[in-house]
Design a protein around this motif. Structure first.
Motif, mmCIF file in Angstrom:
data_model
loop_
_atom_site.group_PDB
_atom_site.id
_atom_site.type_symbol
_atom_site.label_atom_id
_atom_site.label_comp_id
_atom_site.label_asym_id
_atom_site.label_seq_id
_atom_site.Cartn_x
_atom_site.Cartn_y
_atom_site.Cartn_z
ATOM 1 N N ALA A 1 10.424 -20.490 -8.249
ATOM 2 C CA ALA A 1 9.637 -20.274 -9.465
ATOM 3 C C ALA A 1 8.812 -18.996 -9.364
ATOM 4 O O ALA A 1 8.807 -18.169 -10.286
ATOM 5 N N HIS A 2 8.121 -18.815 -8.248
ATOM 6 C CA HIS A 2 7.241 -17.653 -8.127
ATOM 7 C C HIS A 2 8.001 -16.354 -7.885
ATOM 8 O O HIS A 2 7.492 -15.264 -8.181
ATOM 9 N N ALA A 3 9.213 -16.467 -7.373
ATOM 10 C CA ALA A 3 10.025 -15.259 -7.196
ATOM 11 C C ALA A 3 10.316 -14.589 -8.536
ATOM 12 O O ALA A 3 10.439 -13.363 -8.619
ATOM 13 N N LYS A 4 10.422 -15.381 -9.589
ATOM 14 C CA LYS A 4 10.702 -14.808 -10.910
ATOM 15 C C LYS A 4 9.602 -13.848 -11.344
ATOM 16 O O LYS A 4 9.880 -12.782 -11.913
ATOM 17 N N SER A 5 8.347 -14.223 -11.095
ATOM 18 C CA SER A 5 7.241 -13.374 -11.535
ATOM 19 C C SER A 5 7.243 -12.029 -10.823
ATOM 20 O O SER A 5 6.922 -10.997 -11.420
ATOM 21 N N LEU A 6 7.588 -12.042 -9.547
ATOM 22 C CA LEU A 6 7.640 -10.766 -8.829
ATOM 23 C C LEU A 6 8.775 -9.897 -9.358
ATOM 24 O O LEU A 6 8.633 -8.675 -9.476
ATOM 25 N N ALA A 7 9.904 -10.519 -9.702
ATOM 26 C CA ALA A 7 11.006 -9.752 -10.287
ATOM 27 C C ALA A 7 10.600 -9.165 -11.640
ATOM 28 O O ALA A 7 10.967 -8.031 -11.974
ATOM 29 N N VAL A 8 9.835 -9.929 -12.415
ATOM 30 C CA VAL A 8 9.387 -9.446 -13.727
ATOM 31 C C VAL A 8 8.579 -8.163 -13.586
ATOM 32 O O VAL A 8 8.837 -7.171 -14.278
ATOM 33 N N ILE A 9 7.596 -8.162 -12.692
ATOM 34 C CA ILE A 9 6.753 -6.963 -12.619
ATOM 35 C C ILE A 9 7.505 -5.792 -11.993
ATOM 36 O O ILE A 9 7.262 -4.636 -12.351
ATOM 37 N N LEU A 10 8.437 -6.064 -11.099
ATOM 38 C CA LEU A 10 9.230 -4.969 -10.537
ATOM 39 C C LEU A 10 10.123 -4.347 -11.607
ATOM 40 O O LEU A 10 10.316 -3.123 -11.636
ATOM 41 N N ASP A 11 10.656 -5.170 -12.511
ATOM 42 C CA ASP A 11 11.476 -4.629 -13.593
ATOM 43 C C ASP A 11 10.641 -3.957 -14.681
ATOM 44 O O ASP A 11 11.191 -3.246 -15.531
ATOM 45 N N HIS A 12 9.334 -4.203 -14.685
ATOM 46 C CA HIS A 12 8.442 -3.583 -15.675
ATOM 47 C C HIS A 12 7.519 -2.547 -15.031
ATOM 48 O O HIS A 12 6.509 -2.172 -15.628
ATOM 49 N N TRP A 13 7.848 -2.082 -13.837
ATOM 50 C CA TRP A 13 6.903 -1.249 -13.092
ATOM 51 C C TRP A 13 6.480 -0.001 -13.861
ATOM 52 O O TRP A 13 5.304 0.385 -13.853
ATOM 53 N N ASP A 14 7.405 0.624 -14.545
ATOM 54 C CA ASP A 14 7.076 1.853 -15.273
ATOM 55 C C ASP A 14 6.134 1.602 -16.444
ATOM 56 O O ASP A 14 5.513 2.538 -16.960
ATOM 57 N N GLN A 15 6.024 0.345 -16.876
ATOM 58 C CA GLN A 15 5.148 0.012 -18.002
ATOM 59 C C GLN A 15 3.769 -0.442 -17.532
ATOM 60 O O GLN A 15 2.904 -0.735 -18.356
ATOM 61 N N MET A 16 3.584 -0.523 -16.228
ATOM 62 C CA MET A 16 2.334 -1.021 -15.673
ATOM 63 C C MET A 16 1.370 0.112 -15.362
ATOM 64 O O MET A 16 1.788 1.201 -14.994
ATOM 65 N N PRO A 17 0.071 -0.150 -15.489
ATOM 66 C CA PRO A 17 -0.917 0.826 -15.030
ATOM 67 C C PRO A 17 -1.007 0.786 -13.506
ATOM 68 O O PRO A 17 -0.379 -0.046 -12.851
ATOM 69 N N THR A 18 -1.801 1.660 -12.950
ATOM 70 C CA THR A 18 -2.021 1.656 -11.504
ATOM 71 C C THR A 18 -2.686 0.349 -11.084
ATOM 72 O O THR A 18 -3.634 -0.121 -11.721
ATOM 73 N N ILE A 19 -2.169 -0.240 -10.007
ATOM 74 C CA ILE A 19 -2.703 -1.499 -9.496
ATOM 75 C C ILE A 19 -3.274 -1.258 -8.109
ATOM 76 O O ILE A 19 -2.573 -0.801 -7.200
ATOM 77 N N ASP A 20 -4.562 -1.545 -7.942
ATOM 78 C CA ASP A 20 -5.183 -1.472 -6.623
ATOM 79 C C ASP A 20 -6.316 -2.489 -6.575
ATOM 80 O O ASP A 20 -6.444 -3.326 -7.463
ATOM 81 N N GLN A 21 -7.132 -2.429 -5.532
ATOM 82 C CA GLN A 21 -8.219 -3.398 -5.369
ATOM 83 C C GLN A 21 -9.587 -2.733 -5.447
ATOM 84 O O GLN A 21 -10.557 -3.225 -4.874
ATOM 85 N N SER A 22 -9.659 -1.641 -6.186
ATOM 86 C CA SER A 22 -10.914 -0.885 -6.241
ATOM 87 C C SER A 22 -11.963 -1.542 -7.128
ATOM 88 O O SER A 22 -13.154 -1.236 -7.012
ATOM 89 N N ASN A 23 -11.539 -2.428 -8.021
ATOM 90 C CA ASN A 23 -12.486 -3.092 -8.923
ATOM 91 C C ASN A 23 -12.658 -4.547 -8.497
ATOM 92 O O ASN A 23 -11.696 -5.315 -8.508
ATOM 93 N N PRO A 24 -13.863 -4.950 -8.117
ATOM 94 C CA PRO A 24 -14.063 -6.289 -7.557
ATOM 95 C C PRO A 24 -13.823 -7.401 -8.570
ATOM 96 O O PRO A 24 -14.010 -7.225 -9.778
ATOM 97 N N LEU A 25 -13.414 -8.547 -8.060
ATOM 98 C CA LEU A 25 -13.277 -9.736 -8.889
ATOM 99 C C LEU A 25 -14.652 -10.188 -9.366
ATOM 100 O O LEU A 25 -15.655 -9.995 -8.663
#
Length: 636
Positions: free
Chosen positions: A369-393
């Protein structure tokens, strides 16, 4: 159906499928994209999971009953949704050029003929009468496979799969014509399914239904915090006795909001995007600094796994794709993915942080089930903004009190301490008590140095969804800190006091949460012939956490405050005095003190283990000697 009955004595060996079109592969270097650190994490974890699933896949082309099936290490049942793994397998096949992933993807999807029904559905089990609503998830997985990686299929097979997708689409078109056809997660997910498949198959009626459902779902967000509601039976609109809606963080964050985000971004539905953004922000407030989710209060927390929910897909798509609206969403996606990696062993995602230490085998459902979500974001990588941990939760930097009125639940933060107290009285299923944290109970206690200290579990662990939950190992001991007593063998506790309420204040550096509770049995009957009315007070300062439980009534029978402390069985425990217990964790020392003697409840492995949320704990009991028990927890 039992797995052994289904597999019979089939030999678990065989040969791979042929690949006459290997030249269609295009190898992808995960280091050539933006957000390199996150990309490497996601890609490597997905590859690990795909390899892990291949290890448990049955390859025996001579027996179509089992060929392609993922043989679950933990469960004696067939997981009918294993064909969802087709999408991550096909992504990895195209990304690496390795034939084994294509073979695995073809085999796992074509196994689904064993759960395929004449009405176009796939059932959740090999029993043809089992639940078929999960076809919406299978349809999405197949559609994404065909959309992004269909060129890996030979023309004839691709057409067969496309035709099968059309049959499934017709089924879910009929099955979920409204958001409240059943739990909200199905209607919400069907918005994306109908849009995705409608565009892929050029079927206007599917797109029209997706727009209709998208308009409907906008009414399913609470005020003032925009939490998605509807995870409750028998109707998504059912309210509790306090007038509260049915909300579950796990299903919302790992399933429904993903689909709403994907749809809204594709259709540029600004109104829905604003709602999803607000909803994600509110749900994110329940993420702990280590990437875990606090679903101690959720209506479907019987499937809570700390990183999310057992059979949902993961929070990565919505948080990653929406990070341009709120940079902390990227941090949430990153940290949760790191937690998923820490909970992975031998290529399979385990259902909580302490599965390995307690010797619990992983259910393969978590992984596919969770493998699907990782495939989704990898296939949408060009549509994603920069992802990092610079902004705290939000919960990493929080200080003070944050009350969610739709949940009658408060979050508190002071120094390194984080916690949750709940009086939420919504009930998922009226015919089976699935008691999440309520009755002014402490659903979560977390410390930035040592991590989890207390969490809620079900009051009594029950298999609401036997095909989607694992059996409890050993004696069932609730993890929720609680008042309790037994009268002629019957359990009375504040965990069944649904009408309870609490008050809060934050003064002079100390947070105070207090409320009156009654001891009740599961039938919600108040204890007779002994003290049943108590006040519980929680005090939190930078120095530590205090819990006080007191009564003005006469105690005629043994009553205690029980507080299981989250702790692996490898962590040393000392009791230098009868009222002091010390647990040495790798990151620090936890000290529990009381005004009365403390007793460690004996367990088979030195710890109890609860599937909700997949952790071990040292159960500690403080018996009332007078009319008050006081506990103090500090971290050194």
């Amino acid at each position: 159906m039992k797995r052994r009955e289904f597999i019979h004595t089939t030999a678990l060996t065989g040969i791979g499928l042929s690949l006459p079109f290997a030249n269609l592969f295009a190898k992808v270097d995960p280091n050539t994209f933006h957000s390199e650190e996150y990309r490497v994490l996601v890609f490597s974890l997905l590859k690990d999971w795909c390899d892990g699933m291949i290890k448990v896949q049955i390859i025996n082309p001579s027996d179509p009953n089992v060929h392609g099936l993922l043989d679950c290490p933990a469960c004696e049942t067939i997981h009918g949704r294993v064909s969802d793994a087709v999408y991550p397998f096909f992504y990895m096949a195209e990304a690496t050029g390795e034939k084994k992933y294509l073979d695995a993807g073809i085999a796992v999807f074509e196994w689904s003929q064993n759960v395929s029904q004449p009405d176009g559905s796939w059932t959740n089990d090999v029993d043809p009468n089992s639940w078929n609503g999960t076809s919406v998830f299978g349809a999405i997985a197949l559609a994404e496979t065909l959309k992004y990686h269909g060129d890996l299929l030979a023309t004839g097979r691709r057409q067969i799969w496309t035709d099968r997708l059309g049959e499934a689409a017709e089924f879910i078109y009929r099955k979920f014509p409204a958001i409240d056809a059943t739990n909200v997660n199905y209607g919400a997910t069907n918005i994306y399914a109908m849009n995705l498949i409608g565009n892929l198959l050029d079927e206007p009626k599917y797109i029209a239904l997706s727009k209709k459902l998208a308009a409907e779902v906008k009414k399913y967000f609470t005020a003032p915090n925009s939490l998605l509601y509807g995870e409750v039976k028998p109707s998504a609109h059912k309210l509790s006795e306090k007038g509260l809606p049915g909300v579950d963080l796990g299903y919302n964050i790992e399933e429904s909001l993903n689909s709403l985000a994907l749809y809204a971004l594709h259709e540029k539905d600004e109104e829905l995007l604003e709602l999803v953004q607000k909803s994600l922000a509110s749900h994110m407030e329940f993420m702990l600094p280590d990437g875990g989710f606090d679903n101690s209060w959720g209506t479907r927390m019987f499937k809570w796994t700390y990183w999310g929910s057992r059979t949902c897909d993961g929070c990565q798509p919505a948080f990653s794709l929406m990070a341009g609206y709120n940079l902390a969403f990227g941090t949430a996606a990153f940290k949760n993915t790191e937690l998923l990696k820490r909970c992975t062993a031998d290529g399979l995602l385990h259902g909580g942080p302490h599965y390995l230490s307690h010797g619990i085998k992983p259910c393969v459902h978590h992984t596919f089930a969770h493998a699907k979500s990782l495939a989704v974001i990898l296939d949408h990588w060009d549509q994603m903004p920069t992802i990092d941990q610079s902004n705290p939760l939000p919960r990493a930097k929080a200080d003070g009190l944050r009350y969610f009125e739709e949940l009658d639940t408060v979050l508190f933060s002071r120094g390194d301490w984080r916690g949750t107290v709940s009086a939420y009285d919504a009930e998922y299923y009226p015919k089976m008590d699935l008691r999440q944290a309520t009755g002014n109970s402490l659903g979560m206690l977390y410390h930035n140095k040592v991590g989890l200290l207390c969490v809620a579990s079900l009051a009594v662990y029950r298999l609401m969804e036997p095909l989607n939950q694992q059996d409890a190992p050993g004696k069932d001991i609730a993890l929720t800190p609680r008042l309790e007593t037994f009268q002629e063998g019957e359990w009375f506790t504040n965990l069944y006091d649904l009408p309870a309420s609490f008050s809060t204040e934050d003064q002079n550096g100390e947070i105070r949460i207090w409320g009156d509770v009654k001891l009740k049995n599961e039938a919600r009957e108040i204890l007779q012939d002994s003290a049943s009315g108590f006040r519980i007070t929680y005090l939190c300062s930078e120095k530590g956490m205090q819990i006080k439980a007191e009564t003005r009534q006469v105690l005629k029978q043994q009553t205690s405050f029980t507080i299981p402390i989250i702790s692996k069985n490898t962590e040393p425990v000392e009791q230098p005095e009868d009222h002091v217990i010390i647990i040495t964790k790798p990151e620090g020392i936890v000290k529990i003190e009381a005004n009365v003697p403390l007793t460690i409840i004996e367990t088979e492995k030195g710890r109890t283990f609860n599937m909700v949320p997949g952790v071990e704990a040292l159960p500690i009991k403080a018996e009332f000697v007078t009319q008050a028990v006081e506990l103090r927890i500090t971290v050194i």
